[in-house]
Design a protein around this motif. Structure first.
Motif, short mmCIF file in Angstrom:
data_model
loop_
_atom_site.label_atom_id
_atom_site.label_comp_id
_atom_site.label_asym_id
_atom_site.label_seq_id
_atom_site.Cartn_x
_atom_site.Cartn_y
_atom_site.Cartn_z
N SER A 1 -1.12 -11.62 6.61
CA SER A 1 -1.96 -10.44 6.44
C SER A 1 -1.40 -9.53 5.36
CB SER A 1 -2.09 -9.68 7.76
OG SER A 1 -2.70 -10.49 8.73
N VAL A 2 -0.08 -9.51 5.22
CA VAL A 2 0.53 -8.72 4.15
C VAL A 2 0.08 -9.27 2.81
CG1 VAL A 2 2.70 -8.04 3.06
CG2 VAL A 2 2.51 -8.04 5.54
N GLY A 3 0.03 -10.59 2.68
CA GLY A 3 -0.44 -11.21 1.44
C GLY A 3 -1.88 -10.83 1.13
N ARG A 4 -2.72 -10.78 2.16
CA ARG A 4 -4.12 -10.38 1.95
C ARG A 4 -4.21 -8.92 1.51
NH1 ARG A 4 -4.99 -14.03 6.13
NH2 ARG A 4 -4.67 -12.49 7.76
N ILE A 5 -3.39 -8.05 2.12
CA ILE A 5 -3.39 -6.64 1.73
C ILE A 5 -2.94 -6.51 0.27
CG2 ILE A 5 -2.23 -4.43 2.12
CD1 ILE A 5 -2.21 -5.15 5.12
N LEU A 6 -1.93 -7.27 -0.11
CA LEU A 6 -1.44 -7.20 -1.49
C LEU A 6 -2.52 -7.65 -2.47
CD1 LEU A 6 2.19 -8.59 -1.11
CD2 LEU A 6 1.46 -6.22 -1.34
N ARG A 7 -3.22 -8.74 -2.16
CA ARG A 7 -4.29 -9.21 -3.05
C ARG A 7 -5.42 -8.19 -3.16
NH1 ARG A 7 -3.33 -14.07 -0.64
NH2 ARG A 7 -5.05 -13.80 0.81
N ARG A 8 -5.77 -7.57 -2.03
CA ARG A 8 -6.85 -6.60 -2.02
C ARG A 8 -6.51 -5.37 -2.85
NH1 ARG A 8 -7.43 -5.36 3.48
NH2 ARG A 8 -7.34 -7.57 3.78
N THR A 9 -5.22 -5.01 -2.92
CA THR A 9 -4.80 -3.84 -3.69
C THR A 9 -4.43 -4.20 -5.12
OG1 THR A 9 -2.56 -4.08 -2.82
CG2 THR A 9 -4.03 -2.56 -1.67
N GLY A 10 -4.68 -5.45 -5.52
CA GLY A 10 -4.44 -5.85 -6.91
C GLY A 10 -3.04 -6.32 -7.21
N GLU B 1 7.31 -11.67 4.59
CA GLU B 1 7.98 -11.50 5.89
C GLU B 1 8.77 -10.20 5.92
OE1 GLU B 1 8.19 -14.28 4.04
OE2 GLU B 1 7.03 -15.67 5.27
N ALA B 2 9.50 -9.91 4.82
CA ALA B 2 10.29 -8.68 4.77
C ALA B 2 9.36 -7.46 4.77
CB ALA B 2 11.18 -8.69 3.53
N LEU B 3 8.23 -7.55 4.06
CA LEU B 3 7.28 -6.43 4.05
C LEU B 3 6.65 -6.22 5.42
CD1 LEU B 3 5.57 -6.91 0.59
CD2 LEU B 3 7.01 -5.00 1.29
N ALA B 4 6.39 -7.31 6.14
CA ALA B 4 5.82 -7.18 7.49
C ALA B 4 6.80 -6.44 8.40
CB ALA B 4 5.49 -8.56 8.06
N ILE B 5 8.08 -6.75 8.28
CA ILE B 5 9.10 -6.04 9.07
C ILE B 5 9.18 -4.58 8.64
CG2 ILE B 5 11.58 -5.93 9.53
CD1 ILE B 5 11.56 -9.03 9.25
N TRP B 6 9.13 -4.34 7.33
CA TRP B 6 9.20 -2.97 6.81
C TRP B 6 8.00 -2.16 7.30
CZ3 TRP B 6 6.25 0.09 3.55
CH2 TRP B 6 6.88 1.22 3.04
#
Length: 149
Positions: free
Chosen positions: A117-126, A99-104
């Protein structure tokens, strides 16, 4: 052409093979399409693709996918910010959450993004969306060490 159709196993391509083979053998396009179980317009489209691309044009081509929501540069900036950690007075949080990253991300890049979606981006980038055990920003490690002895 009909012999090659017998060796193929892709369903849609085989029907197109048979239809074109029948048309090449002298049947009308309407009759060739009917025998292959398709509309005359579908056979016409297949013939156009066959003339343009050859046999490979008769099979389904891989579809493209939606582009990434964040560019490579933005993903690199996000990774650097995650590894650096948040600055509590500036970012308003002491640990990064989705949530904090989505706001950032919305403040930094002007892109509205859902926390999942932030969680998916994090998983995709390892990276993982799991966070380290929380530590108070004003904690004194020396005092904690003295307390444990």
């Amino acid at each position: 052409m009909a012999q090659r159709a017998l060796r193929q196993w892709a369903g849609s391509g085989v029907g197109l093979f048979y239809a074109i083979a029948n048309a090449l053998d002298g049947l009308s396009r309407a009759e060739a399409a009917r025998l292959a179980g398709m509309e005359r317009q579908a056979l016409r489209d297949a013939v156009v693709r066959y003339n343009a691309e050859g046999v490979d044009g008769l099979f389904d081509q891989p579809k493209g996918h939606r582009p990434e929501w964040l560019t490579e540069a933005e993903q690199a900036t996000l990774a650097a910010a995650i590894f650096k950690g948040p600055d509590p007075p500036v970012d308003g949080v002491c640990t990064w959450t989705c949530e904090a990253l989505a706001i950032w991300i919305s403040e930094k890049f002007g892109k509205s993004i859902y926390p999942d979606s932030v969680g998916r981006i994090l998983r995709r980038t390892g990276m993982s969306r799991q966070k380290a055990r929380p530590v108070h920003p004003k904690a004194n490690p020396k005092a904690q060490e003295r307390f444990q002895k």
